[in-house]
Design an enzyme around this catalytic site. Structure first.
Site, PDB file in Angstrom:
ATOM      1  N   HIS A   1      49.649  61.991  30.172  1.00 15.86           N
ATOM      2  CA  HIS A   1      49.135  63.347  30.400  1.00 15.86           C
ATOM      3  C   HIS A   1      49.671  64.247  29.294  1.00 15.86           C
ATOM      4  O   HIS A   1      50.723  64.865  29.426  1.00 15.86           O
ATOM      5  CB  HIS A   1      49.583  63.828  31.793  1.00 15.86           C
ATOM      6  CG  HIS A   1      49.005  65.147  32.206  1.00 15.86           C
ATOM      7  ND1 HIS A   1      48.912  65.539  33.532  1.00 15.86           N
ATOM      8  CD2 HIS A   1      48.494  66.175  31.486  1.00 15.86           C
ATOM      9  CE1 HIS A   1      48.381  66.748  33.597  1.00 15.86           C
ATOM     10  NE2 HIS A   1      48.122  67.161  32.361  1.00 15.86           N
TER      11      HIS A   1
ATOM     12  N   HIS B   1      47.798  66.968  26.506  1.00 15.78           N
ATOM     13  CA  HIS B   1      46.616  67.593  25.891  1.00 15.78           C
ATOM     14  C   HIS B   1      46.946  67.711  24.415  1.00 15.78           C
ATOM     15  O   HIS B   1      47.892  68.424  24.058  1.00 15.78           O
ATOM     16  CB  HIS B   1      46.352  68.971  26.483  1.00 15.78           C
ATOM     17  CG  HIS B   1      46.126  68.926  27.964  1.00 15.78           C
ATOM     18  ND1 HIS B   1      44.876  68.897  28.519  1.00 15.78           N
ATOM     19  CD2 HIS B   1      46.999  68.876  29.008  1.00 15.78           C
ATOM     20  CE1 HIS B   1      44.975  68.850  29.840  1.00 15.78           C
ATOM     21  NE2 HIS B   1      46.261  68.827  30.165  1.00 15.78           N
TER      22      HIS B   1
ATOM     23  N   GLU C   1      47.347  71.064  40.827  1.00 15.54           N
ATOM     24  CA  GLU C   1      48.368  71.692  39.949  1.00 15.54           C
ATOM     25  C   GLU C   1      48.680  73.054  40.566  1.00 15.54           C
ATOM     26  O   GLU C   1      49.790  73.304  40.999  1.00 15.54           O
ATOM     27  CB  GLU C   1      47.831  71.821  38.525  1.00 15.54           C
ATOM     28  CG  GLU C   1      48.798  72.512  37.559  1.00 15.54           C
ATOM     29  CD  GLU C   1      48.214  72.697  36.150  1.00 15.54           C
ATOM     30  OE1 GLU C   1      46.992  72.541  35.960  1.00 15.54           O
ATOM     31  OE2 GLU C   1      49.014  73.005  35.234  1.00 15.54           O
TER      32      GLU C   1
ATOM     33  N   ASP D   1      52.393  67.262  29.184  1.00 16.50           N
ATOM     34  CA  ASP D   1      51.269  68.194  29.345  1.00 16.50           C
ATOM     35  C   ASP D   1      50.927  68.920  28.029  1.00 16.50           C
ATOM     36  O   ASP D   1      49.981  68.525  27.363  1.00 16.50           O
ATOM     37  CB  ASP D   1      51.547  69.191  30.475  1.00 16.50           C
ATOM     38  CG  ASP D   1      50.287  69.736  31.140  1.00 16.50           C
ATOM     39  OD1 ASP D   1      49.193  69.240  30.853  1.00 16.50           O
ATOM     40  OD2 ASP D   1      50.415  70.657  31.981  1.00 16.50           O
ATOM     41  N   ASP D   2      51.660  69.979  27.708  1.00 18.78           N
ATOM     42  CA  ASP D   2      51.391  70.778  26.502  1.00 18.78           C
ATOM     43  C   ASP D   2      52.720  71.071  25.816  1.00 18.78           C
ATOM     44  O   ASP D   2      53.240  72.203  25.867  1.00 18.78           O
ATOM     45  CB  ASP D   2      50.709  72.093  26.897  1.00 18.78           C
ATOM     46  CG  ASP D   2      49.397  71.845  27.610  1.00 18.78           C
ATOM     47  OD1 ASP D   2      48.413  71.484  26.944  1.00 18.78           O
ATOM     48  OD2 ASP D   2      49.369  71.976  28.857  1.00 18.78           O
TER      49      ASP D   2
ATOM     50  N   HIS E   1      42.498  66.626  36.671  1.00 18.39           N
ATOM     51  CA  HIS E   1      43.554  67.522  37.131  1.00 18.39           C
ATOM     52  C   HIS E   1      43.192  67.959  38.550  1.00 18.39           C
ATOM     53  O   HIS E   1      42.060  68.390  38.807  1.00 18.39           O
ATOM     54  CB  HIS E   1      43.625  68.774  36.253  1.00 18.39           C
ATOM     55  CG  HIS E   1      44.288  68.567  34.929  1.00 18.39           C
ATOM     56  ND1 HIS E   1      43.909  67.603  34.047  1.00 18.39           N
ATOM     57  CD2 HIS E   1      45.333  69.226  34.349  1.00 18.39           C
ATOM     58  CE1 HIS E   1      44.687  67.667  32.963  1.00 18.39           C
ATOM     59  NE2 HIS E   1      45.554  68.641  33.127  1.00 18.39           N
TER      60      HIS E   1
HETATM   61  N1  ADE Z   1      44.661  72.306  29.677  1.00 20.40           N
HETATM   62  C1  ADE Z   1      45.794  72.164  28.989  1.00 20.40           C
HETATM   63  N2  ADE Z   1      46.842  72.147  29.814  1.00 20.40           N
HETATM   64  C2  ADE Z   1      46.365  72.254  31.070  1.00 20.40           C
HETATM   65  C3  ADE Z   1      46.942  72.271  32.346  1.00 20.40           C
HETATM   66  N3  ADE Z   1      48.257  72.186  32.536  1.00 20.40           N
HETATM   67  N4  ADE Z   1      46.132  72.428  33.411  1.00 20.40           N
HETATM   68  C4  ADE Z   1      44.821  72.536  33.246  1.00 20.40           C
HETATM   69  N5  ADE Z   1      44.226  72.500  32.060  1.00 20.40           N
HETATM   70  C5  ADE Z   1      44.982  72.369  30.969  1.00 20.40           C
HETATM   71 ZN    ZN Z   2      47.270  68.939  31.912  1.00 19.38          ZN
END
Ligand code: ADE
Ligand code: ZN
Length: 349
Positions: free
Chosen positions: A25, A27, A208, A286-287, A205
């Site tokens: 996971h 992005h 969350e 994630d990011d 997703h």
């Molecule tokens: N796009 C990038 N990060 C995300 C996240 N945590 N939740 C939903 N969309 C995303």
């Molecule tokens: Zn994500």
């Protein structure tokens, strides 16, 4: 069952760092560091509404998912050419190699780019070239998962899927991301059915920020093979039971949840509870550029905050490998390497 023997507690951080692991996971647009945003802006003549790298980074104070997404989409505006996508992914792979990632499944958001007039070819060819080089130069097995933006229509998702089919062999699955609340999985029922027909893997997703009902519909309507996040499942005992029984993998991202205020502190995170309940939990970043933590930092900080142990480290790494969409022979080899790595840390009896 592999038995995890005692490990000196002071050696646990080193074990977390060096154990082979998969990241399921991430992005790839969320790995774009402010320094690279500025470098690409200059290279491409894109004007940014921030005076400096420091000014941009100091804007990274989020209150919820949407407050993050607004900056994340703005950051992606510097990506124009094939080489830009390559450079972004290559920077991630170098960090992943340092974190002993053996397998990475990268989410990418084509609509973020094609809606700005960037050709699909630039996006997919740049990213897939980086994936190939990750294998040959860094020994990381990598594949792409195309995500639909759920705040846009299902029709737009269909158009995106059809446009991407010229590169059908360059991605292994589809996912669903962006603003969750108000955009339930069932909005994308038909496009996910089409993706499944095409033999693509499917993930989404769910849970969350959104309610457990979204996790149920990701399972029952989209028929996903993994749930991304899923932390809200804790509020629904029947759902927890089902996730445990089916060993449905959850790709959990603790530092993301902290930075987007899903949990007040890392010590409040429910990853330990979900492991204890027998769910198939994996740990992910994630990011990472926006949350300040790549994969190993997620492991190190989560283990410290929740007082997790070596047995749980093994479980998380093994889950990540087993839940990946890599060929079985590769998974088998990585599981062997994982066990060998742990054996090197066991205390002598
Ligand atoms: N796009 C990038 N990060 C995300 C996240 N945590 N939740 C939903 N969309 C995303
Ligand atoms: Zn994500």
């Amino acid at each position: 069952m592999f038995k995890v023997h005692a490990i000196a507690p002071q050696r646990l951080p080193e074990l977390l760092r060096v154990m082979p692991k998969a990241e399921l996971h991430i992005h790839i647009e969320g790995s774009l560091e402010p320094e690279l945003i500025f470098a690409l802006a200059q290279r491409n003549g894109v004007r940014l509404p921030y005076a400096s790298v420091e000014a941009l980074r100091s804007a990274y104070a989020f209150t919820n998912l949407q407050s993050f997404l607004d900056l994340y989409y703005a950051g992606a505006s510097v990506l124009l050419h094939e080489q830009d996508f390559y450079d972004m992914a290559w920077a991630y792979f170098q960090k992943a190699a340092a974190d002993h990632v053996v397998r990475a499944e990268l989410f990418f958001d084509p609509q973020t780019h094609t809606d700005r007039g960037v050709p699909m070819a630039h996006v997919i060819e740049g990213l897939s070239r980086a994936c190939r080089d990750a294998q040959t130069q860094l020994n990381i097995s990598a594949d792409l998962i195309l995500c639909f933006l759920r705040h846009l229509s299902e029709e737009a998702a269909f158009e995106t899927l059809e446009a991407a089919l010229s590169w059908r062999d360059r991605f292994i699955g589809v996912g669903l991301d962006s603003s969750e609340v108000g955009h339930p999985p069932e909005k994308f029922a038909r496009v996910f059915a089409r993706a499944r027909e095409l033999g693509l893997h499917v993930v989404a997703h769910a849970g969350e920020e959104g309610p457990p009902a979204y996790i149920w519909s990701a399972l029952d309507v989209l028929k996903v093979e993994r749930i991304d996040h899923g932390v809200q499942a804790i509020h629904d005992a029947a759902l927890m039971k089902r996730l445990a029984e089916e060993q449905m993998p959850l790709t959990v991202c603790p530092l993301s949840n902290l930075k987007l205020c899903v949990f007040k502190t890392l010590a409040d995170h429910n990853l330990g509870q979900m492991l204890d309940a027998g769910l198939c939990i994996t740990l992910n970043s994630d990011d990472p550029a926006y949350f300040g933590c790549y994969l190993n930092d997620n492991y190190l900080q989560t283990f410290a905050a929740l007082h997790l142990n070596a047995q749980q480290a093994y479980k998380l790494a093994a889950n990540s490998i087993e839940a990946s969409f890599a060929p079985e022979a590769d998974k088998h080899r990585w599981m062997h390497d994982l066990k060998q790595c742990f054996q090197g840390f066991f205390e002598q009896d």
